[in-house]
Design an enzyme around this catalytic site. Structure first.
Site, mmCIF file in Angstrom:
data_model
loop_
_atom_site.group_PDB
_atom_site.id
_atom_site.type_symbol
_atom_site.label_atom_id
_atom_site.label_comp_id
_atom_site.label_asym_id
_atom_site.label_seq_id
_atom_site.Cartn_x
_atom_site.Cartn_y
_atom_site.Cartn_z
ATOM 1 N N HIS A 198 0.835 -1.208 0.000
ATOM 2 C CA HIS A 198 0.000 0.000 0.000
ATOM 3 C C HIS A 198 0.871 1.259 0.000
ATOM 4 C CE1 HIS A 198 -3.273 -2.731 1.263
ATOM 5 N NE2 HIS A 198 -4.082 -1.809 0.761
ATOM 6 N N LYS B 229 -0.461 4.819 4.595
ATOM 7 C CA LYS B 229 -1.309 3.860 5.320
ATOM 8 C C LYS B 229 -0.747 3.610 6.726
ATOM 9 C CE LYS B 229 -3.803 -0.495 4.860
ATOM 10 N NZ LYS B 229 -5.053 0.139 5.343
HETATM 11 N N1 LIG Z 1 -12.907 -0.814 3.105
HETATM 12 C C1 LIG Z 1 -12.250 -0.357 2.045
HETATM 13 O O1 LIG Z 1 -12.505 -0.740 0.900
HETATM 14 C C2 LIG Z 1 -11.189 0.674 2.249
HETATM 15 C C3 LIG Z 1 -10.846 1.023 3.519
HETATM 16 N N2 LIG Z 1 -9.938 2.015 3.734
HETATM 17 C C4 LIG Z 1 -9.718 2.395 5.123
HETATM 18 O O2 LIG Z 1 -10.407 3.621 5.363
HETATM 19 C C5 LIG Z 1 -9.738 4.354 6.389
HETATM 20 C C6 LIG Z 1 -9.452 5.764 5.897
HETATM 21 O O3 LIG Z 1 -8.527 5.709 4.839
HETATM 22 P P1 LIG Z 1 -8.039 7.049 4.106
HETATM 23 O O4 LIG Z 1 -9.198 7.798 3.548
HETATM 24 O O5 LIG Z 1 -6.945 6.636 3.203
HETATM 25 O O6 LIG Z 1 -7.426 7.849 5.357
HETATM 26 P P2 LIG Z 1 -7.226 9.412 5.550
HETATM 27 O O7 LIG Z 1 -6.271 9.562 6.687
HETATM 28 O O8 LIG Z 1 -6.927 10.056 4.244
HETATM 29 O O9 LIG Z 1 -8.662 9.926 6.008
HETATM 30 C C7 LIG Z 1 -9.213 9.691 7.261
HETATM 31 C C8 LIG Z 1 -10.201 10.806 7.538
HETATM 32 O O10 LIG Z 1 -10.897 10.487 8.747
HETATM 33 C C9 LIG Z 1 -10.930 11.653 9.532
HETATM 34 N N3 LIG Z 1 -11.041 11.340 10.957
HETATM 35 C C10 LIG Z 1 -10.090 10.935 11.808
HETATM 36 N N4 LIG Z 1 -10.596 10.798 13.045
HETATM 37 C C11 LIG Z 1 -11.902 11.142 12.952
HETATM 38 C C12 LIG Z 1 -12.960 11.219 13.876
HETATM 39 N N5 LIG Z 1 -12.762 10.954 15.185
HETATM 40 N N6 LIG Z 1 -14.195 11.578 13.426
HETATM 41 C C13 LIG Z 1 -14.391 11.869 12.139
HETATM 42 N N7 LIG Z 1 -13.410 11.830 11.205
HETATM 43 C C14 LIG Z 1 -12.192 11.469 11.623
HETATM 44 C C15 LIG Z 1 -9.637 12.382 9.230
HETATM 45 O O11 LIG Z 1 -9.806 13.732 9.613
HETATM 46 P P3 LIG Z 1 -8.584 14.579 10.200
HETATM 47 O O12 LIG Z 1 -7.595 14.637 9.069
HETATM 48 O O13 LIG Z 1 -9.211 15.864 10.569
HETATM 49 O O14 LIG Z 1 -8.037 13.780 11.370
HETATM 50 C C16 LIG Z 1 -9.527 12.170 7.732
HETATM 51 O O15 LIG Z 1 -10.252 13.139 7.019
HETATM 52 C C17 LIG Z 1 -8.477 3.544 6.734
HETATM 53 O O16 LIG Z 1 -8.749 2.738 7.853
HETATM 54 C C18 LIG Z 1 -8.279 2.679 5.492
HETATM 55 O O17 LIG Z 1 -7.564 1.506 5.739
HETATM 56 C C19 LIG Z 1 -9.332 2.665 2.702
HETATM 57 C C20 LIG Z 1 -9.615 2.322 1.423
HETATM 58 C C21 LIG Z 1 -10.564 1.299 1.078
HETATM 59 O O1 LIG Z 2 -5.671 2.221 3.382
HETATM 60 C C1 LIG Z 2 -5.955 1.920 2.192
HETATM 61 O O2 LIG Z 2 -5.655 2.632 1.237
HETATM 62 C C2 LIG Z 2 -6.690 0.679 1.968
HETATM 63 N N1 LIG Z 2 -7.117 0.027 3.001
HETATM 64 C C3 LIG Z 2 -7.923 -1.146 2.997
HETATM 65 C C4 LIG Z 2 -7.213 -2.280 3.708
HETATM 66 O O3 LIG Z 2 -6.585 -2.040 4.753
HETATM 67 O O4 LIG Z 2 -7.318 -3.428 3.269
HETATM 68 C C5 LIG Z 2 -8.433 -1.502 1.627
HETATM 69 C C6 LIG Z 2 -7.554 -1.144 0.475
HETATM 70 O O5 LIG Z 2 -6.594 -2.132 0.299
HETATM 71 C C7 LIG Z 2 -6.966 0.242 0.577
#
Ligand SMILES: NC(=O)C1=CN([C@@H]2O[C@H](COP(=O)(O)OP(=O)(O)OC[C@H]3O[C@@H](n4cnc5c(N)ncnc54)[C@H](OP(=O)(O)O)[C@@H]3O)[C@@H](O)[C@H]2O)C=CC1
Ligand SMILES: O=C(O)C1=N[C@H](C(=O)O)C[C@H](O)C1
Length: 242
Positions: A131, A135
């Site tokens: 990744h 991450k």
């Molecule tokens: N299920 C799936 O298919 C996928 C899952 N993911 C997962 O999604 C999650 C987010 O990934 P990603 O978008 O890359 O991460 P980012 O760090 O880019 O985004 C996370 C966001 O969540 C916000 N946040 C943090 N704490 C809080 C809170 N207490 N309340 C509300 N918002 C909050 C952050 O705000 P701030 O910056 O203000 O702290 C930020 O805007 C990860 O766990 C990732 O592994 C990612 C891709 C695909």
């Molecule tokens: O953090 C990411 O970007 C992603 N997180 C998810 C994971 O932890 O599996 C899904 C995807 O691979 C992207």
């Protein structure tokens, strides 16, 4: 049109979801990030999507329950305690928890369970994931999901088989274990490789996400599906009819 509220709206996934929502027949009710008001968002939304951080889950689920709003939990790095919170919430509202919203990975999990079952414990299973440099959790939620599928094929809990920390003079590989390795770098959207290594032959099952958009599209699809469901805990395979 179904109005989606985005928890983590300024994050990588939150922005990607907002960019594809209209295309897929949804609207965006609004979004919150750290310090925002998830309850106000829940009340303004038909369904929530949570792509934040594990520390935000409890408050996000509480808001969803209080607002009576279904929620897709896509955040990874969850512990057993987080899963217990999800189970409690699912007694009151519809909750879909998934570490991946990808169609390809959801199908891959089925293939992995089947291969692990058919090939037996003398085929060593290793899961390698790669990744982007931002991450924060490892192994990825998807790697663990694939590990769960492999363990299910072996008829044992993943907790009994999982090896995540190899360094130093660790001895030979224990039969039946499932190993994990994580790579972090650059802008890799998400690669997962499941290796089943036998004596003299090797099977490798690989999925590569070419962009974050596939996860965003999957999340919107899951949200549209979940909006019409009664209370309960759901998985991505049900959305995709797999
Ligand atoms: N299920 C799936 O298919 C996928 C899952 N993911 C997962 O999604 C999650 C987010 O990934 P990603 O978008 O890359 O991460 P980012 O760090 O880019 O985004 C996370 C966001 O969540 C916000 N946040 C943090 N704490 C809080 C809170 N207490 N309340 C509300 N918002 C909050 C952050 O705000 P701030 O910056 O203000 O702290 C930020 O805007 C990860 O766990 C990732 O592994 C990612 C891709 C695909
Ligand atoms: O953090 C990411 O970007 C992603 N997180 C998810 C994971 O932890 O599996 C899904 C995807 O691979 C992207």
């Amino acid at each position: 049109m179904t109005a989606i509220g985005i928890l983590g709206s300024e994050g990588r996934m939150g922005r990607a979801i907002a960019a594809v929502a209209t295309d897929l027949g949804a609207t965006v009710a609004g979004g919150v990030d750290a310090g925002g008001d998830p309850l106000a968002l829940a009340k303004a939304s038909d369904v929530l999507v949570d792509f934040t951080a594990p520390g935000a889950l409890e408050a996000n689920l509480a808001a969803a329950c209080e607002g009576g709003t279904p929620i897709v939990v896509g955040t990874t790095g969850l512990t057993a305690q987080h899963h217990a919170l999800i189970d409690n919430a699912a007694a009151r509202i519809a909750v879909l928890q998934t570490s991946t919203t990808s169609l390809g990975i959801t199908l891959l999990a089925r293939l992995v369970a089947d291969a692990a079952e058919k090939l037996g414990p003398d085929w060593d299973i290793e899961i390698v994931e790669a990744h982007h440099r931002h991450k924060v959790d490892a192994p990825s939620g998807t790697a663990l999901l694939l590990g769960e599928a492999a363990a299910e094929g072996r008829g044992a809990p993943l907790g009994d088989l999982k090896v995540v920390d190899r360094a130093g003079l660790i001895g030979a590989r224990a039969e039946g274990t499932i190993g994990f390795a994580s790579i972090r770098g650059g802008s890799i959207a998400g690669d997962h490789q499941v290796i089943l290594a036998g004596s003299g032959e090797r099977l490798e099952l690989i999925h590569r996400a070419e962009s974050r958009e596939i996860f965003a599209r999957g999340a919107v699809r899951a949200a549209l599906w979940l909006a019409g469901q009664p209370a309960g805990r759901y998985a991505m395979a049900e959305v995709l009819g797999l």
